[in-house]
Design an enzyme around this catalytic site. Structure first.
Site, PDB file in Angstrom:
ATOM      1  CB  SER A   1      -0.954  -0.034   1.192  1.00 16.88           C
ATOM      2  OG  SER A   1      -1.978   0.909   1.039  1.00 16.88           O
TER       3      SER A   1
ATOM      4  CG  ASP B   1      -5.991  -2.823  -4.352  1.00 10.74           C
ATOM      5  OD1 ASP B   1      -6.837  -2.044  -3.861  1.00 10.74           O
ATOM      6  OD2 ASP B   1      -4.780  -2.725  -4.130  1.00 10.74           O
TER       7      ASP B   1
ATOM      8  CG  HIS C   1      -5.311  -2.601  -0.368  1.00  9.70           C
ATOM      9  ND1 HIS C   1      -4.671  -2.083  -1.470  1.00  9.70           N
ATOM     10  CD2 HIS C   1      -4.780  -1.951   0.700  1.00  9.70           C
ATOM     11  CE1 HIS C   1      -3.802  -1.159  -1.092  1.00  9.70           C
ATOM     12  NE2 HIS C   1      -3.840  -1.066   0.222  1.00  9.70           N
TER      13      HIS C   1
END
Length: 704
Positions: free
Chosen positions: A553, A634, A666
């Site tokens: 991320s 995602d 994600h």
């Protein structure tokens, strides 16, 4: 004979039983919890509801069914739970702890929809109020997408923002809270009204708030329901504002309710979270943020004094400048049995701790005090019993995947009831492997990092460095367990693992956290450089010439940023999981309030702020071997954010590899996918760091 891991490997971690937080019985003698396991030989998951004897620490199976979930007490012996059924239906089941599956077991009702987030409240009359969440159609009726006719076209048409969220394309159905009452007559339970009613029918409100809202978004008592919902007048893609509402419900059997009443919080208009009724049912404690476009703003604790005479909520620890006197981020809230004290969880220096404060803002003259708990991070706290002064706590740590303990705040004592891994021994892990370092950050401020060494650590040897960068960016590495990014997995491969918490990290005060806003590749990057240099100069057992760096991320963003800057040449290999390739693509995400806040405006009003910290501007400097991992579900960071850097790496002839999951979001959650993830990641970093392949071993049986 006891199972023990000769070596803690991904397979050992992923096959280990996963326990939910435990829920004590009203008398405090027992606790309900669920356990799930996955078997890689049979490629099958199992799930159980179990009961723990708190005094003896022994547990037994109550229900063994993959669809059984949400166990709640409805007495000291009886419990209730949901069981998934075919075609998207849910069965409400009552059973007995003393005779599970016997004559007392009863399937009360089958509901045509998926119910979750069950809460119960027993009234003096013996009637039991129920509340849960489920999807509702626009007309307020229960939705069951699995049973609905399939359309002939797959087209999706939208004319407003927020077309998809997390991993789902939005439909006209929305979350809602449903209520009913359970009553026992002639030894049998039934729902008084024959089913569940929609508490939000006829409103524009939806609760719990996706994607992570659950039981923490609402609470019930004999006076009614409080819940959190997005402000329907504001676009959910642009604003974070959620409000607290109250609906009076006298018997949990009335089919129609008055309109919800909003709770005013002057000066605060961000996320509202964790509403909890006092035991008397008159007061509500909850948290709220100030900014309506900052998802990681500081929550403040508030009190609503009287639910029957609603006025503005009162904030704890107020200051004239509006910043608030407590520089921590309170999360969950618990009332003491006599309603005189509040307990809350909040991060502090990479640990989630429990804090104690008076339950009245007028009496809270001093900042909250820490309650002694076991080492690690608290995930759930409850009263040991309905009248107890003791707390029952669920926690984890870097070495322990689940720990239940009893804490006595008044005497400062802690008693471990049950550890899922025998406090790490089942995994071959021990607390002596864990440590901390502090170093000077980019501006001379102190920055913290956790350090995890191999269980067979020898201070006279040198170990390659695994440098892990957290996501968020407003987040932190904690002394807590994870099956996605577990530092012990890397340590047991033969690395010294360092997990820095640089500018942007939570748990060190709002100044450090907020310092990342508008400065993604500035102070945080320089803090990481300072951390690397500190390790090289001070940790003699670390070989920084064989270092690798990994992040997901925002951590993946930082890997791409590092790749184009001098720190990138310090690492033998890099791993980027679902990272940002170009900040100019941030408007392909779903929650647009995130880039608006972190880059000081929209891309059309402040494009320069997006360009300043764009990793794609520096691809001409890329040179370090890199593994790219990305998933097609995602929707926060679309798959092109992984394909673009991989294409550049390949075109430039830089050793690189792409791992893609079409069915993950994600996070990589499915066990089989997670095992592949770990295999690819470890193979990649071990190849370039020179770690011996003989470190790969599977689980074996051994006597402790």
């Amino acid at each position: 004979m006891t199972l023990k891991a000769i070596k803690f490997t991904p397979k050992v971690m992923l096959e280990a039983p996963r326990r939910s937080p435990a829920v004590p019985s009203p008398d405090g003698l027992k606790a309900l919890f669920t356990v799930s396991t996955y078997d890689f030989e049979e490629h099958k998951k199992t799930s159980e509801i179990r009961v723990l004897d708190i005094e003896t620490a022994q547990s037994k199976v109550l229900v063994q069914n993959l669809g059984a979930n949400e166990p709640n007490w409805i007495g000291n012996d009886e419990f209730i739970y949901f069981k998934s059924a075919e075609k998207g239906k849910t069965v409400l089941v009552v059973d007995s702890v003393s005779n599970p599956g016997g004559d007392s077991q009863q399937e009360v009702i089958t509901i045509d929809g998926v119910l979750s987030n069950l809460k119960t409240k027993k009234f003096p009359s013996g009637k039991i109020a129920l509340a849960c969440s489920a999807l509702a159609k626009p007309d307020g009726r229960l939705a069951n997408p699995e049973a609905e006719p399939k359309p002939h076209s797959s087209a999706k048409i939208y004319s407003s923002l927020f077309v998809r969220h997390w991993d789902t394309w939005l439909t006209e159905n929305r979350n809602s809270i449903w209520y009913s009452a359970l009553e026992k007559c002639d030894g049998k339970y039934s729902l008084v009204s024959g089913g569940f009613y929609n508490a939000l029918a006829g409103t524009d409100l939806s609760s719990p708030v996706p994607p992570f809202g659950g039981t923490g978004d609402f609470d019930i008592c004999h006076k009614g329901l409080v819940f959190v919902a997005k402000d329907p007048k504001l676009d959910p893609a642009i604003y974070t504002k959620t409000d607290l509402y109250f609906v009076p419900i006298t018997g949990f059997t009335e089919p129609k309710l008055p309109p919800p009443k909003i709770i005013e919080t002057p000066g605060l208009e961000g996320y509202t979270q964790s509403p909890v009724f006092s035991h008397c049912g008159r007061k509500v404690a909850f948290t709220r943020m100030r900014s309506k476009q900052y998802e990681s703003d500081k929550p403040r604790i508030l009190l609503l004094r009287d639910i029957e005479d609603i006025g503005p909520a009162e904030e704890f620890f107020t200051t004239e400048d509006g910043e608030g006197g407590w520089d921590f981020r309170p999360e969950s809230i618990l009332w003491s049995a006599d309603d005189s004290t509040l307990y809350t969880t909040a991060e502090h220096h990479a640990r989630t701790l429990v804090w104690e404060l008076p339950a009245d803002p007028a009496h809270a003259k001093e900042l909250p005090t820490e309650v002694k708990t076991v080492e690690g991070s608290v995930g759930d706290l409850r009263l040991l019993s309905d009248s107890s002064k003791k707390l029952f706590i669920t926690s984890t740590s870097l070495i322990d995947n689940s720990c239940y303990s009893v804490v006595d705040p008044s005497h400062g004592t802690v008693s471990v009831v049950s550890s899922g891994s025998r406090q790490g021994k089942t995994f071959g892990l021990n607390r002596s492997s864990c440590g901390d370092i502090w170093f000077k950050g980019a501006g001379g401020y102190p920055v913290h990092a956790l350090v995890l060494r191999p269980s067979n650590f020898d201070k006279n040897k040198k170990y390659p460095l695994a440098f892990l960068i957290h996501g968020g960016p407003q987040g932190a590495w904690l002394d807590g367990w994870s099956t996605r990014w577990n530092p012990a997995i890397f340590a047991e491969q033969g690395y010294v693992v360092v997990t820095p918490n640089p500018t942007g990290s939570t748990g060190y005060g709002m100044a450090l956290q907020d310092g990342i806003t508008g400065d993604w590749g500035g102070r945080p990057y320089n803090d990481l450089v300072a951390c690397f240099e500190y390790i090289a100069d001070n940790l003699t057992y670390v070989d920084t010439n064989r270092a690798v760096a990994l992040g997901a991320s925002y951590g993946g963003y930082m890997i791409n940023w590092i790749q184009g800057h001098p720190l990138g040449r310090k690492f033998k290999a890099l791993v980027c999981h679902d990272g940002v390739f170009s900040t100019l693509n941030q408007w392909s995400t779903e929650e647009l309030f995130f880039p608006i806040h972190d880059f000081h405006g929209t891309i059309y009003d402040n494009r320069a702020a997006y360009e300043e910290w764009d990793p794609a501007q520096h691809v001409h400097e890329w040179a370090t071997p890199q593994l790219i991992i990305h998933s097609e579900l995602d929707y926060r960071l679309p798959i092109t954010e992984g394909l673009s850097p991989f294409n550049i790496l390949q075109a430039k002839g830089i050793p690189s590899r792409l791992l893609m999951f079409p069915d993950e979001n994600h996070w990589v959650i499915k066990p089989e996918n997670s095992l592949v993830w770990h295999r690819e990641v470890l193979n990649w970093i071990n190849k370039y760091s020179g770690v011996d392949e003989s470190t790969f071993v599977d689980r074996r049986k051994a006597d402790l």
